[in-house]
Scaffold this active site. Structure first.
Site, PDB file in Angstrom:
ATOM      1  CG  HIS A  42      -9.159  63.276  -5.156  1.00  0.00           C
ATOM      2  ND1 HIS A  42     -10.402  63.645  -5.571  1.00  0.00           N
ATOM      3  CD2 HIS A  42      -9.185  62.259  -5.006  1.00  0.00           C
ATOM      4  CE1 HIS A  42     -11.202  62.681  -5.447  1.00  0.00           C
ATOM      5  NE2 HIS A  42     -10.303  61.771  -5.134  1.00  0.00           N
ATOM      6  CB  CYS A  97     -18.264  69.812   2.287  1.00  0.00           C
ATOM      7  SG  CYS A  97     -18.563  71.477   1.978  1.00  0.00           S
ATOM      8  CG  HIS A 125     -15.898  62.949  -8.118  1.00  0.00           C
ATOM      9  ND1 HIS A 125     -16.336  63.393  -6.584  1.00  0.00           N
ATOM     10  CD2 HIS A 125     -14.783  63.380  -8.197  1.00  0.00           C
ATOM     11  CE1 HIS A 125     -15.554  64.053  -6.026  1.00  0.00           C
ATOM     12  NE2 HIS A 125     -14.380  64.188  -7.038  1.00  0.00           N
ATOM     13  CD  GLU A 127     -19.762  66.568  -4.684  1.00  0.00           C
ATOM     14  OE1 GLU A 127     -18.457  67.295  -4.562  1.00  0.00           O
ATOM     15  OE2 GLU A 127     -20.715  67.077  -5.386  1.00  0.00           O
ATOM     16  CB  SER A 264      -7.813  68.805  -2.449  1.00  0.00           C
ATOM     17  OG  SER A 264      -7.881  68.696  -3.975  1.00  0.00           O
TER      18      SER A 264
HETATM   19  S1  SF4 Z   1     -15.498  72.526  -3.354  1.00  0.00           S
HETATM   20 FE1  SF4 Z   1     -16.428  70.963  -2.308  1.00  0.00          FE
HETATM   21  S2  SF4 Z   1     -15.709  70.880  -0.225  1.00  0.00           S
HETATM   22 FE2  SF4 Z   1     -15.204  72.791  -1.046  1.00  0.00          FE
HETATM   23  S3  SF4 Z   1     -16.671  74.121   0.050  1.00  0.00           S
HETATM   24 FE3  SF4 Z   1     -17.312  73.474  -2.140  1.00  0.00          FE
HETATM   25  S4  SF4 Z   1     -18.508  71.514  -1.885  1.00  0.00           S
HETATM   26 FE4  SF4 Z   1     -17.472  72.013   0.107  1.00  0.00          FE
END
Ligand code: SF4
Length: 280
Positions: A42, A97, A125, A127, A264
């Site tokens: 994002h 992830c 979302h 996820e 991000s």
């Molecule tokens: S914030 Fe999301 S992408 Fe980043 S380490 Fe944690 S679970 Fe993984």
């Protein structure tokens, strides 16, 4: 102006790993076009960089032709998407992830043993949509304390609860306390990512020391918006994507300025903003 950066700002482990894998794929010599199902992260500026390198972003797997590469982003996807990639003969680069993958496994395992899944997070979302896809989209999804309060559960059933990795820890804890009063058999899995917890705690601590906070990150980044909410509880807070969003005259009123950034947000954007602030 005294500028202080949060100890936990910018790319988390999962995003760093995913972006590295995707970049390597784009730089490798190969004759297959590379697609991403949904924006890699994002963050508009970072996505543009990858697209300049040849990545094509689409929102629907049906827009991807057969026999090309497809990147699954760090948010992960539902089981049906993996099935579809096989049917279409896609070469998959899976950057999900590992912490999200673990939630998929918990959900699938418990769903397969007959438990009803409770998903604590934002149902829109990506996820959460992906996680729900590991129990055939049957999860009860709640995001707020108010939703938990009105939720009706059945004491004859067994439940398994998981959380979106970027869920606010305080809200999650309150929701858990409420759900405990609704049914006897609920297995709670606190799947909030430790990186999210650390980032939120560091942001709150820094906000309490500073006159104002700048939170850098995408407008659509869930974890960035949660950081904004946390900082706003403590001091005046500016949410920005790039230096162009800065209200310079307003910022100049503050002496001690704290900075944090979502998981991000690439380092180069954070550095650019810090340099700009120093030049004021
Ligand atoms: S914030 Fe999301 S992408 Fe980043 S380490 Fe944690 S679970 Fe993984």
């Amino acid at each position: 102006m005294n500028i202080k950066i949060s100890e936990k700002a910018g790319f988390c482990f999962g995003v760093k790993r995913a972006m590295g894998l995707a970049w390597r794929e784009l730089c490798d010599e190969h004759d297959k076009q590379t697609y991403a199902l949904g924006p890699l992260i994002h963050n508009k500026q970072a996505v543009e960089k990858y697209e300049e390198r040849g990545l094509i972003t689409v929102d629907d797997i049906e827009e991807i032709p057969s026999d090309v590469k497809m990147i699954i982003r760090s948010h992960g996807v539902s089981k049906s998407i993996y099935d579809r990639t096989e049917e279409k003969g896609l070469d998959v680069v899976d950057t999900t992830c590992p912490f999200v993958k673990k939630i998929h496994d918990i959900v699938k395992e418990n769903y397969d043993t007959g438990k009803k899944i409770i998903l604590i997070g934002d149902k829109n979302h990506p996820e959460v949509i992906g996680i729900n896809g590991w129990c055939k989209n049957t999860a009860i999804t709640i995001k707020t304390i108010e939703e938990a309060e009105v939720l009706e559960l059945n004491n004859d059933k067994s439940y398994c609860a998981v959380a979106q990795t970027t869920m606010n820890l305080e809200v999650y804890r309150k929701i858990v306390e409420i759900l405990k009063t609704k049914a006897d058999d609920i297995e709670f899995n606190n799947t909030i990512c430790s990186s999210t917890k650390a980032r939120q705690e560091a942001a709150r601590e820094l906000a309490s020391e500073m006159d104002c906070m700048i939170v850098i990150g995408g407008k659509h980044s869930s974890n960035t918006q949660k950081l904004v909410g946390i900082c706003k509880e403590v001091c005046p807070t500016f949410a920005i994507e790039t230096r162009d969003d800065l209200d310079v005259e307003e910022i100049k009123k503050y002496e001690n300025v704290g900075i944090t950034a979502g998981a991000s947000t690439p380092d180069w954007i954070i550095d650019d903003i810090i340099e700009f602030l120093k030049s004021l």
